[in-house]
Design a protein around this motif. Sequence first.
Motif, short mmCIF file in Angstrom:
data_model
loop_
_atom_site.label_atom_id
_atom_site.label_comp_id
_atom_site.label_asym_id
_atom_site.label_seq_id
_atom_site.Cartn_x
_atom_site.Cartn_y
_atom_site.Cartn_z
N MET A 254 5.67 -1.28 -12.37
CA MET A 254 7.12 -0.93 -12.18
C MET A 254 7.50 0.11 -12.75
SD MET A 254 9.09 -4.60 -11.25
CE MET A 254 8.69 -5.24 -12.73
N ILE A 255 8.42 1.04 -11.91
CA ILE A 255 8.94 2.31 -12.76
C ILE A 255 10.44 2.08 -12.87
CG2 ILE A 255 9.20 4.82 -12.55
CD1 ILE A 255 6.60 5.05 -11.36
N PHE A 256 10.99 2.31 -14.14
CA PHE A 256 12.32 2.38 -14.35
C PHE A 256 12.81 3.71 -14.66
CE2 PHE A 256 10.70 -1.94 -15.09
CZ PHE A 256 11.49 -2.86 -14.62
N LYS A 257 14.12 3.85 -14.19
CA LYS A 257 14.73 5.01 -14.55
C LYS A 257 15.96 4.83 -15.75
CE LYS A 257 17.22 8.97 -12.54
NZ LYS A 257 17.47 9.65 -11.25
N VAL A 258 15.79 5.38 -16.75
CA VAL A 258 16.61 5.05 -17.88
C VAL A 258 17.44 6.18 -18.14
CG1 VAL A 258 16.75 4.64 -20.45
CG2 VAL A 258 14.78 3.82 -19.00
N PHE A 259 18.88 5.75 -18.07
CA PHE A 259 19.93 6.85 -18.48
C PHE A 259 20.41 6.61 -19.86
CE2 PHE A 259 20.16 5.79 -13.83
CZ PHE A 259 20.33 7.29 -13.40
N TYR A 260 20.34 7.77 -20.80
CA TYR A 260 20.48 7.70 -22.06
C TYR A 260 21.26 8.67 -22.84
CZ TYR A 260 16.61 10.78 -22.59
OH TYR A 260 15.75 12.10 -22.35
N GLN A 261 21.73 8.53 -23.77
CA GLN A 261 22.06 9.85 -24.76
C GLN A 261 21.33 9.98 -25.83
OE1 GLN A 261 25.79 11.30 -24.47
NE2 GLN A 261 25.55 10.14 -22.33
N LYS A 262 21.11 11.12 -25.99
CA LYS A 262 20.01 11.58 -26.89
C LYS A 262 20.46 11.31 -28.59
CE LYS A 262 18.09 15.29 -24.07
NZ LYS A 262 17.95 16.77 -23.88
N ASN A 263 21.74 11.34 -28.74
CA ASN A 263 22.15 11.00 -30.24
C ASN A 263 22.67 9.51 -30.13
OD1 ASN A 263 23.23 10.90 -32.77
ND2 ASN A 263 23.74 13.08 -32.73
N PHE A 264 22.24 8.79 -30.83
CA PHE A 264 22.65 7.17 -30.93
C PHE A 264 23.81 7.35 -31.83
CE2 PHE A 264 22.63 2.92 -32.72
CZ PHE A 264 22.39 2.42 -31.54
N THR A 265 24.19 8.14 -32.76
CA THR A 265 25.49 7.92 -33.54
C THR A 265 26.78 8.70 -32.74
OG1 THR A 265 24.96 10.27 -34.52
CG2 THR A 265 24.06 7.95 -35.58
N GLU A 266 26.58 9.32 -31.71
CA GLU A 266 27.80 9.82 -31.18
C GLU A 266 28.37 9.19 -30.03
OE1 GLU A 266 26.79 13.82 -29.97
OE2 GLU A 266 26.59 14.45 -32.05
N VAL A 267 29.55 9.12 -29.87
CA VAL A 267 30.34 8.70 -28.57
C VAL A 267 29.48 9.13 -27.31
CG1 VAL A 267 32.49 8.03 -27.23
CG2 VAL A 267 32.27 8.27 -29.92
N PRO A 268 29.35 8.22 -26.29
CA PRO A 268 28.51 8.66 -25.08
C PRO A 268 29.41 9.45 -24.38
CG PRO A 268 28.11 6.21 -25.40
CD PRO A 268 29.19 6.53 -26.39
N VAL A 269 29.02 10.50 -23.75
CA VAL A 269 29.80 11.40 -22.89
C VAL A 269 28.92 11.77 -21.42
CG1 VAL A 269 30.67 13.78 -22.71
CG2 VAL A 269 30.72 12.73 -24.84
N ARG A 270 29.54 11.51 -20.35
CA ARG A 270 28.81 11.42 -19.35
C ARG A 270 28.03 12.76 -18.97
NH1 ARG A 270 31.90 10.81 -13.46
NH2 ARG A 270 32.89 9.18 -14.81
N ILE B 28 17.52 6.75 -29.41
CA ILE B 28 18.34 7.06 -28.24
C ILE B 28 19.25 5.83 -27.80
CG2 ILE B 28 16.65 8.65 -27.27
CD1 ILE B 28 16.05 6.64 -25.04
N ASN B 29 20.52 6.39 -27.30
CA ASN B 29 21.46 5.07 -27.11
C ASN B 29 21.29 5.04 -25.38
OD1 ASN B 29 23.69 3.59 -26.46
ND2 ASN B 29 25.03 5.18 -27.06
N ILE B 30 20.75 4.09 -24.94
CA ILE B 30 20.31 3.49 -23.49
C ILE B 30 21.68 3.28 -22.94
CG2 ILE B 30 19.29 2.13 -22.28
CD1 ILE B 30 17.06 1.95 -24.20
N GLU B 31 21.99 3.81 -21.86
CA GLU B 31 23.29 3.49 -21.30
C GLU B 31 22.89 2.47 -20.16
OE1 GLU B 31 25.11 6.87 -19.59
OE2 GLU B 31 25.19 8.00 -21.65
N PHE B 32 21.66 2.73 -19.33
CA PHE B 32 21.66 2.00 -18.14
C PHE B 32 19.98 2.03 -17.97
CE2 PHE B 32 21.45 1.41 -13.36
CZ PHE B 32 22.02 0.06 -13.41
N ILE B 33 19.60 0.81 -17.43
CA ILE B 33 18.09 0.83 -16.73
C ILE B 33 18.12 0.41 -15.57
CG2 ILE B 33 15.72 0.16 -17.34
CD1 ILE B 33 16.56 -0.44 -19.94
#
Length: 69
Positions: free
Chosen positions: A1-17, A42-47
């Motif tokens: 199965m293939i998953f699309k992972v939405f993420y922020q590159k910097n784990f220490t910063e507040v997520p910004v869309r 990385i900061n994973i937002e959604f899979i």
Amino acid sequence: MIFKVFYQKNFTEVPVRENTSAMFVEAESEREVRKKLADKGINIEFIQLVSEDLLAFEKSKEDFKVESL
């Protein structure tokens, strides 16, 4: 199965869309995706599990690639 992972590159910063990135990962489950990405810092937002229709659409884009982890 293939998953699309939405993420922020910097784990220490507040997520910004506007800074959200996406990658495609092949795995058997969402848990396996999280294990594969655990050491990436990385900061994973959604899979999201990718449907056949979405996969066909994404493959039509020239920058499509599935990450090999």
